[in-house]
Design an enzyme around this catalytic site. Structure first.
Site, PDB file in Angstrom:
ATOM      1  N   TYR A  60      54.148 -20.116-116.067  1.00 62.59           N
ATOM      2  CA  TYR A  60      53.474 -19.688-117.471  1.00 62.59           C
ATOM      3  C   TYR A  60      52.089 -19.303-117.344  1.00 62.59           C
ATOM      4  O   TYR A  60      51.647 -20.578-116.942  1.00 62.59           O
ATOM      5  CB  TYR A  60      54.103 -20.392-118.460  1.00 62.59           C
ATOM      6  CG  TYR A  60      55.100 -19.667-119.325  1.00 62.59           C
ATOM      7  CD1 TYR A  60      54.877 -18.577-120.131  1.00 62.59           C
ATOM      8  CD2 TYR A  60      56.455 -20.219-119.542  1.00 62.59           C
ATOM      9  CE1 TYR A  60      55.764 -17.926-121.045  1.00 62.59           C
ATOM     10  CE2 TYR A  60      57.204 -19.579-120.336  1.00 62.59           C
ATOM     11  CZ  TYR A  60      57.041 -18.089-121.048  1.00 62.59           C
ATOM     12  OH  TYR A  60      57.755 -17.717-121.839  1.00 62.59           O
ATOM     13  N   GLU A  62      50.181 -17.990-120.058  1.00 59.55           N
ATOM     14  CA  GLU A  62      49.726 -17.347-121.243  1.00 59.55           C
ATOM     15  C   GLU A  62      48.493 -17.375-121.315  1.00 59.55           C
ATOM     16  O   GLU A  62      47.806 -18.788-121.140  1.00 59.55           O
ATOM     17  CB  GLU A  62      50.251 -17.797-122.494  1.00 59.55           C
ATOM     18  CG  GLU A  62      51.824 -17.464-122.553  1.00 59.55           C
ATOM     19  CD  GLU A  62      52.656 -18.027-123.836  1.00 59.55           C
ATOM     20  OE1 GLU A  62      51.982 -18.799-124.548  1.00 59.55           O
ATOM     21  OE2 GLU A  62      53.738 -17.341-124.193  1.00 59.55           O
ATOM     22  N   ASP A 211      45.926   8.416-121.957  1.00 60.17           N
ATOM     23  CA  ASP A 211      47.281   7.951-121.269  1.00 60.17           C
ATOM     24  C   ASP A 211      47.338   8.675-120.024  1.00 60.17           C
ATOM     25  O   ASP A 211      48.160   9.743-120.151  1.00 60.17           O
ATOM     26  CB  ASP A 211      48.207   7.997-122.403  1.00 60.17           C
ATOM     27  CG  ASP A 211      49.628   7.368-121.439  1.00 60.17           C
ATOM     28  OD1 ASP A 211      49.589   7.144-120.430  1.00 60.17           O
ATOM     29  OD2 ASP A 211      50.570   7.265-122.362  1.00 60.17           O
ATOM     30  N   THR A 237      50.473   3.418-116.569  1.00 61.47           N
ATOM     31  CA  THR A 237      51.534   2.854-115.821  1.00 61.47           C
ATOM     32  C   THR A 237      50.662   2.542-114.737  1.00 61.47           C
ATOM     33  O   THR A 237      49.884   3.242-114.152  1.00 61.47           O
ATOM     34  CB  THR A 237      52.815   3.550-115.728  1.00 61.47           C
ATOM     35  OG1 THR A 237      52.317   4.543-114.806  1.00 61.47           O
ATOM     36  CG2 THR A 237      53.276   3.916-116.976  1.00 61.47           C
ATOM     37  N   LYS A 240      53.727   5.048-111.190  1.00 66.40           N
ATOM     38  CA  LYS A 240      53.865   6.335-110.698  1.00 66.40           C
ATOM     39  C   LYS A 240      53.228   7.079-109.779  1.00 66.40           C
ATOM     40  O   LYS A 240      53.081   6.284-108.616  1.00 66.40           O
ATOM     41  CB  LYS A 240      53.898   7.160-112.407  1.00 66.40           C
ATOM     42  CG  LYS A 240      54.783   6.872-113.487  1.00 66.40           C
ATOM     43  CD  LYS A 240      54.603   7.387-114.752  1.00 66.40           C
ATOM     44  CE  LYS A 240      55.627   6.855-115.659  1.00 66.40           C
ATOM     45  NZ  LYS A 240      55.272   7.664-117.030  1.00 66.40           N
ATOM     46  N   ARG A 246      56.073  -1.726-111.196  1.00 63.70           N
ATOM     47  CA  ARG A 246      56.312  -1.150-112.517  1.00 63.70           C
ATOM     48  C   ARG A 246      55.614  -2.167-113.484  1.00 63.70           C
ATOM     49  O   ARG A 246      55.703  -3.232-113.524  1.00 63.70           O
ATOM     50  CB  ARG A 246      58.057  -1.328-112.861  1.00 63.70           C
ATOM     51  CG  ARG A 246      58.654  -0.596-113.910  1.00 63.70           C
ATOM     52  CD  ARG A 246      60.133  -0.467-113.484  1.00 63.70           C
ATOM     53  NE  ARG A 246      60.465   0.523-112.725  1.00 63.70           N
ATOM     54  CZ  ARG A 246      59.986   1.971-112.998  1.00 63.70           C
ATOM     55  NH1 ARG A 246      60.001   1.995-114.262  1.00 63.70           N
ATOM     56  NH2 ARG A 246      60.193   2.784-112.013  1.00 63.70           N
TER      57      ARG A 246
END
Ligand SMILES: *Cc1c(COP(=O)(O)O)cnc(C)c1O
Length: 438
Positions: A60, A62, A211, A237, A240, A246
């Protein structure tokens, strides 16, 4: 191309969980022996792939480097800082947030950073190339915000037929005074004029969000103009054309904006970051910074032009008359008046050519049928196919479609597809066990 790491990982999973191992083997086989023409997909390198399958997933983290809510983050801080520095290097900007789990999450966070619920933003008419996170009625962007849309040129006699109608975008924005103007699309084959969008945003007092999910790899390599310095915020992203794992990414040059963006990503829309994916993003950014990646991106675009040319010469129409980037929309109607994108996708699938049906601008058919296909060259270029191969691929596509989905034709094309794939193997994608019936 043999990758011993994939092999031993596969063997290990097979010993513990043969059911999942079998399904993964079938998928590896599918990827290895089909031609991937889905414009939003790619094949990552073994290094990018294996960075994800590591102990980093156990942690973790965060918060952000130097300001975490958990102990034991010293190496995660350095990994995330490296990912940020490389992203800034790659896109020549000052600030990056590498934590968004996906492109849609990046957009959610960007909207939350700069808009209040109920506020208006402008984007392209979705069915003409936009993304669902740009205002679809069931998406957060349509539920919590008020989208207004700008069109393409639909007049066949216009020199920019089926390209963005910037004057209409200006008119829509001056009328509705959106808080945000969105540009960047999922099915748009032409260069985006970011400077012109900035003028539109300035004229209505809006922020410009670009975007670049589809074209990020082309932008990074300099084969599509950069949204900087025009866009206030850039979302993308990483999986691509950028050929990473991903995931999502947000970029900006403005310090007050990155503060708002960081708060919006965490704790705004996400909890703990996927540190194994962030490490993989860093590896992918490192690859994209190398000279070979520029060459890759150039070949992606050259291949798209060659594929479009091959299809046009066989009687298909490419919307807007061609492509400037990695993708094209094929209008099937000039070839066969009642052929739908739905049928074409299914028939090509049987022949081992993986594509998606897609509406064309002003498509009279519903989204489940469509009159078109969206084709892209990022994945085929990664596996080493050349411009000459693109003409052969156009020929195979035409053979299947002209054959009306005939089983024998599909089977014959599938043989040749398999042969082409065998000549261009994918590293790190292997079954490591016999692939029988499921
Ligand atoms: C693919 C895409 C996204 C979303 O990416 P996900 O990772 O699937 O959430 C966002 N915007 C555009 C323009 C895209 O094409």
């Amino acid at each position: 191309m043999h990758d011993p790491i994939s092999q031993s990982v596969n063997d290990l999973i097979r010993r513990q969980d043969p059911e999942i191992a079998d399904l993964m083997a079938h998928e590896a086989d599918r990827q290895q022996f089909t031609l991937e023409l889905i414009a939003s997909e790619n094949h990552v390198s073994p290094a990018v792939m294996h960075a994800m399958g590591t102990c980093l997933t156990n942690k973790y983290a965060e918060g952000y480097p130097g300001a975490r809510y958990y102990g034991g983050c010293e190496f995660h801080d350095r990994i995330e800082s490296l990912a940020i520095a490389r992203a800034c290097d790659l896109f020549k900007c000052r600030f990056a947030n590498v934590q968004p789990h996906s492109g849609a999450q990046a957009n959610t966070a960007a909207f939350m950073a700069v808009m209040k619920p109920g506020e208006t933003f402008a984007s392209l008419i979705l069915k003409d190339g936009g993304h669902l996170s740009h205002g679809m009625s069931l998406n957060f962007s349509g539920v919590y915000h008020k989208p207004v849309h700008y069109p393409l040129h639909y007049d066949q006699s216009h020199p920019e037929f089926e390209q963005i109608d910037y004057d209409a975008a200006m008119a829509v924005c001056t009328e509705h005074k959106p808080k945000v103007v969105m540009c960047g699309y999922s099915a748009y084959p032409r260069t985006i004029d970011f400077a012109r969008f900035r003028k539109i945003a300035d004229a209505c007092g809006a922020l410009l969000i670009a975007d670049i999910a589809h074209i990020a790899g082309l932008v990074a390599a300099g084969v599509h103009p950069s949204p900087f310095p025009h866009a206030h915020v850039v979302t993308t992203t990483t999986h691509k054309t950028l050929r990473g794992p991903r995931g999502g990414l947000i970029l900006t040059n403005e310090e007050d904006l990155i503060k708002k963006i960081n708060r919006a990503v965490f704790p705004g829309v996400q909890g703990g970051p996927l540190m194994h994916v962030i490490a993989s993003k860093a590896v992918a950014f490192g690859e994209a910074l190398r000279p070979e990646f520029k060459d890759y991106a150039r070949r992606v675009v050259a291949n798209a032009r060659a594929l479009a040319k091959g299809l046009i010469s066989r009687g298909y129409r490419i919307t807007s008359g061609g492509t400037d980037n990695h993708l094209m929309l094929v209008d099937l109607r000039p070839k066969s008046a009642d052929l739908t994108g739905h049928d074409a996708e299914n028939w090509l699938g049987k022949a081992g050519i993986v594509v998606n049906k897609n509406g064309i601008p002003n498509d009279p058919r519903p989204p489940k049928l469509t009159s078109g296909l969206r084709l892209g060259t990022p994945a085929l270029t990664t596996r080493g196919l050349s411009e000459r191969d693109m003409d052969a691929v156009a020929g195979l596509i035409d053979e299947v479609l002209a054959g009306g989905g005939d089983e024998a034709v599909c089977a014959s094309v599938r043989e040749r597809v398999r042969h082409l794939c065998e000549k261009h193997p994918l590293p790190g994608v292997e079954a490591a066990a016999p692939v029988g019936n499921l």
